[in-house]
Design a protein around this motif. Structure first.
Motif, short mmCIF file in Angstrom:
data_model
loop_
_atom_site.label_atom_id
_atom_site.label_comp_id
_atom_site.label_asym_id
_atom_site.label_seq_id
_atom_site.Cartn_x
_atom_site.Cartn_y
_atom_site.Cartn_z
N VAL A 145 101.22 15.42 52.21
CA VAL A 145 101.48 14.35 53.17
C VAL A 145 101.57 14.98 54.55
CG1 VAL A 145 103.08 12.54 53.88
CG2 VAL A 145 102.77 13.03 51.44
N ILE A 146 100.71 14.53 55.46
CA ILE A 146 100.78 15.01 56.84
C ILE A 146 101.89 14.21 57.51
CG2 ILE A 146 99.55 15.32 59.03
CD1 ILE A 146 98.30 16.89 56.68
N LYS A 147 102.99 14.89 57.85
CA LYS A 147 104.13 14.20 58.43
C LYS A 147 104.05 14.13 59.95
CE LYS A 147 107.55 13.02 56.40
NZ LYS A 147 107.98 11.72 55.88
N SER A 148 103.63 15.22 60.60
CA SER A 148 103.52 15.18 62.05
C SER A 148 102.59 16.28 62.55
CB SER A 148 104.90 15.33 62.71
OG SER A 148 105.38 16.64 62.58
N VAL A 149 101.97 15.96 63.67
CA VAL A 149 101.10 16.91 64.36
C VAL A 149 101.49 16.84 65.84
CG1 VAL A 149 98.74 17.56 64.94
CG2 VAL A 149 99.23 16.54 62.71
N MET A 159 88.41 9.14 57.27
CA MET A 159 89.67 9.85 57.46
C MET A 159 89.62 11.15 56.68
SD MET A 159 91.44 7.96 59.46
CE MET A 159 93.05 8.68 59.32
N PRO A 160 89.95 12.25 57.34
CA PRO A 160 89.96 13.51 56.60
C PRO A 160 91.09 13.50 55.57
CG PRO A 160 90.83 13.82 58.81
CD PRO A 160 90.33 12.41 58.73
N THR A 161 90.87 14.18 54.49
CA THR A 161 91.91 14.29 53.49
C THR A 161 93.02 15.20 54.01
OG1 THR A 161 90.97 16.24 52.43
CG2 THR A 161 90.21 14.08 51.62
N ALA A 162 94.19 15.08 53.42
CA ALA A 162 95.31 15.94 53.83
C ALA A 162 94.97 17.40 53.60
CB ALA A 162 96.58 15.53 53.08
N GLN A 163 94.27 17.71 52.50
CA GLN A 163 93.89 19.10 52.25
C GLN A 163 92.94 19.61 53.32
OE1 GLN A 163 94.95 21.43 49.77
NE2 GLN A 163 93.95 22.72 51.29
N HIS A 164 92.00 18.76 53.73
CA HIS A 164 91.06 19.15 54.79
C HIS A 164 91.82 19.39 56.09
CE1 HIS A 164 87.40 19.32 57.16
NE2 HIS A 164 87.96 18.47 57.99
N GLN A 165 92.79 18.53 56.39
CA GLN A 165 93.59 18.72 57.61
C GLN A 165 94.39 20.01 57.54
OE1 GLN A 165 95.17 14.51 57.63
NE2 GLN A 165 95.13 14.96 59.82
N LEU A 166 95.00 20.28 56.38
CA LEU A 166 95.76 21.53 56.23
C LEU A 166 94.83 22.73 56.43
CD1 LEU A 166 98.26 23.18 55.56
CD2 LEU A 166 97.76 22.83 53.13
N ASP A 167 93.65 22.69 55.86
CA ASP A 167 92.69 23.78 56.04
C ASP A 167 92.33 23.95 57.52
OD1 ASP A 167 92.62 24.44 53.34
OD2 ASP A 167 90.89 23.13 52.93
#
Length: 159
Positions: free
Chosen positions: A147-151, A12-20
C-alpha cells in the motif's frame, strides 16, 4: 444522438512498480542492497501488509497486520548511503548484546551493512520478540499486499 467522446485510459502503476521506481532513484548498490534487505525482512513477517512511505529523508517500508501505521511491527528505511531495519517496539525488547540503536521511547534500529546480519541468532531473537509484540496478529496466510501511503513532493537527493 451525440457521440460519446473517447477518453484515453489512465493506467495506474501497481504498488510494486511504484516501489521499484522509488528504489531505482538510489545508487544501484544501495537499491540492490535495499531489495535484498526487504526480501529478508519479509521472511520475519509473512502475510504482513507493507506500507510504503517515500518521505523527505528516506524511503520506508513498514510491515504490519493492518493498513494502520500504528500497527506496524518493523520497517526498513532506505537512505542514500545505508539501509536500516527498525523495530517499532524495539525499546521494549531485551537487547543484552546491544545490537539496537536509538534513544526514542519506542523505536530502535540496526543499520544493515550485510545480509549476513540476518543470520545472527541475536538479531533474529530481537526481531521475533518485536513481532510478538504486535498489537494484532499478522495473518500469515494472507498474500503479499503493498500500500502506497504517502509520497513527499520534496525529497532529499537519493544519491
Amino acid at each position: 444522438m451525440i457521440p460519446t467522446p473517447v477518453v484515453d485510459a489512465v493506467v495506474m502503476p501497481t504498488a510494486q512498480h511504484q516501489l521499484d521506481t522509488f528504489l531505482d532513484r538510489f545508487a544501484p548498490e544501495i537499491a540492490a542492497h535495499a531489495r535484498a534487505v526487504l526480501d529478508r525482512a519479509r521472511c520475519f513477517v509473512p502475510g504482513a501488509i507493507e506500507l510504503i512511505y517515500d518521505n523527505y529523508h528516506a524511503l520506508v517500508v513498514s510491515f504490519g497486520p493492518t493498513t494502520r501505521a500504528a500497527d506496524a511491527v518493523l520497517s526498513v528505511a532506505v537512505y542514500p548511503r545505508w539501509v536500516t531495519l527498525f523495530l517499532m517496539h524495539g525499546a521494549a525488547v531485551d537487547d543484552p548484546f546491544r545490537l539496537l540503536h536509538g534513544t526514542g521511547s519506542a523505536v530502535r534500529g540496526v543499520r544493515i551493512k550485510s545480509l549476513a546480519q540476518f543470520d545472527d541468532e541475536h538479531l533474529q531473537m530481537l526481531v521475533e520478540a518485536a513481532v510478538a509484540m504486535a498489537p494484532k496478529p499478522i495473518d500469515e496466510t494472507r498474500e503479499r499486499l503493498l500500500v502506497i501511503k504517502s509520497v513527499s513532493d520534496k525529497q532529499r537527493p537519493r544519491r
